[in-house]
Design a protein around this motif. Structure first.
Motif, mmCIF file in Angstrom:
data_model
loop_
_atom_site.group_PDB
_atom_site.id
_atom_site.type_symbol
_atom_site.label_atom_id
_atom_site.label_comp_id
_atom_site.label_asym_id
_atom_site.label_seq_id
_atom_site.Cartn_x
_atom_site.Cartn_y
_atom_site.Cartn_z
ATOM 1 N N ASN A 4 11.631 88.328 47.025
ATOM 2 C CA ASN A 4 12.566 89.210 46.345
ATOM 3 C C ASN A 4 12.854 90.456 47.175
ATOM 4 O O ASN A 4 11.992 90.930 47.918
ATOM 5 C CB ASN A 4 12.011 89.638 44.985
ATOM 6 N N PRO A 37 12.920 85.242 40.890
ATOM 7 C CA PRO A 37 14.227 85.732 41.338
ATOM 8 C C PRO A 37 15.064 86.310 40.195
ATOM 9 O O PRO A 37 15.991 87.077 40.433
ATOM 10 C CB PRO A 37 14.905 84.484 41.920
ATOM 11 N N ILE A 38 14.741 85.917 38.952
ATOM 12 C CA ILE A 38 15.441 86.446 37.789
ATOM 13 C C ILE A 38 14.425 87.140 36.883
ATOM 14 O O ILE A 38 13.455 86.533 36.435
ATOM 15 C CB ILE A 38 16.151 85.339 36.989
ATOM 16 N N LYS A 177 22.025 81.326 37.726
ATOM 17 C CA LYS A 177 20.986 80.418 38.228
ATOM 18 C C LYS A 177 21.331 79.937 39.634
ATOM 19 O O LYS A 177 20.442 79.849 40.508
ATOM 20 C CB LYS A 177 20.847 79.233 37.278
ATOM 21 N N ALA A 180 20.576 82.776 42.055
ATOM 22 C CA ALA A 180 19.135 82.927 42.260
ATOM 23 C C ALA A 180 18.572 81.808 43.124
ATOM 24 O O ALA A 180 17.738 82.043 44.009
ATOM 25 C CB ALA A 180 18.418 82.966 40.909
ATOM 26 N N SER A 184 19.450 85.033 45.866
ATOM 27 C CA SER A 184 19.713 86.346 45.283
ATOM 28 C C SER A 184 18.589 86.737 44.328
ATOM 29 O O SER A 184 17.842 85.890 43.834
ATOM 30 C CB SER A 184 21.049 86.342 44.528
ATOM 31 N N GLN A 185 18.500 88.037 44.062
ATOM 32 C CA GLN A 185 17.604 88.550 43.027
ATOM 33 C C GLN A 185 18.460 89.154 41.927
ATOM 34 O O GLN A 185 19.414 89.896 42.197
ATOM 35 C CB GLN A 185 16.645 89.614 43.576
#
Length: 241
Positions: A4, A37-38, A177, A180, A184-185
């Motif tokens: 992250n 990530p989420i 989703k 991520a 991505s974060q």
């Protein structure tokens, strides 16, 4: 899973005379690890979830009203001082993109971008042949995510469900989703039981005196929705009798 961009946040503390000390979810907050990530913040109104989200965004360098790091306008200077009391543990990965979305000020962001001529060519002001202010709030937001969020970035979203129907929330979940999964974060504050169910998301409740990681089934939005569908008569008797 890629590292992250923000792996941990620390709260250095603030003056006990500050109104921030009255926010239940921040009273004993010291640090928080981002393990997915989420990450989704949830909690009742006034629990501190949007305040904490804003502080992370401003500390990262985003404009308090939203947008990317390139936005520096101010319509109403009302952001909290919490951003100066937190520290972000950052990875060596460089975020190639980023955006801070606030439902309450997204109109101002779009107006400012249009005023200074940002982004017509990259899909921010206009996509699908229609300027953002000629689209519905939900339509323009989904198009923002699908056309402006380029990936490999940090995306911070404050109550994105306020602009979206349930069907559009499901569409948003698919887009987030995918972002991520591709590196991505994403950090979200929400009341939505749909968004809280994002697969693999880390859920942080601010309904206690410090952020607490919980399971989806333990979140209040899920529990209330479950009660509504399974025993609506009991819920209504408590509400209206």
């Amino acid at each position: 899973m890629m590292e992250n961009f923000i792996s941990r946040i620390y709260l250095d503390g603030f003056d006990e005379d500050s109104y921030l000390f009255e926010i239940d979810g921040l009273k004993k907050f010291k640090e928080l690890d981002f393990t997915s990530p989420i990450t989704i913040f949830t909690g009742e109104n006034g629990s501190g979830k949007s305040t904490l989200l804003e502080a992370i965004a401003v500390n990262w360098g985003f404009n308090p009203e939203g947008g990317s790091k390139n936005f520096n306008f101010s319509t109403h200077d009302t952001h909290s001082p919490l951003y100066s009391s937190i520290r972000l543990a950052k990875s060596f990965r460089h975020a190639k993109d980023g955006f801070f979305f606030r439902a309450e000020s997204f109109y101002n962001v779009a107006s400012n971008a249009q005023d200074i001529g940002i982004g017509i060519e990259n899909g921010f002001i206009e996509w699908g042949g229609k300027p953002s202010h000629e689209q519905s709030h939900g339509e323009s937001f989904l198009n923002l995510v699908n056309n402006r969020f380029r990936g490999d970035g940090l995306y911070i979203l404050d109550e994105p469900e306020s602009a979206l129907s349930m069907q559009r929330q499901l569409s948003l979940m698919v887009s987030l989703k995918e972002l991520a999964d591709e590196g991505s974060q994403i950090i979200i504050a929400t009341h939505s039981p749909l968004l809280l169910s994002l697969p693999g998301a880390q859920i942080i409740s601010l309904d206690s005196d410090s952020p607490l990681e919980i399971d989806y089934q333990d979140s209040k939005p899920y529990q209330l929705l479950k009660l509504f569908y399974e025993d609506k008569e009991l819920l209504f008797s408590k509400l209206f009798d």
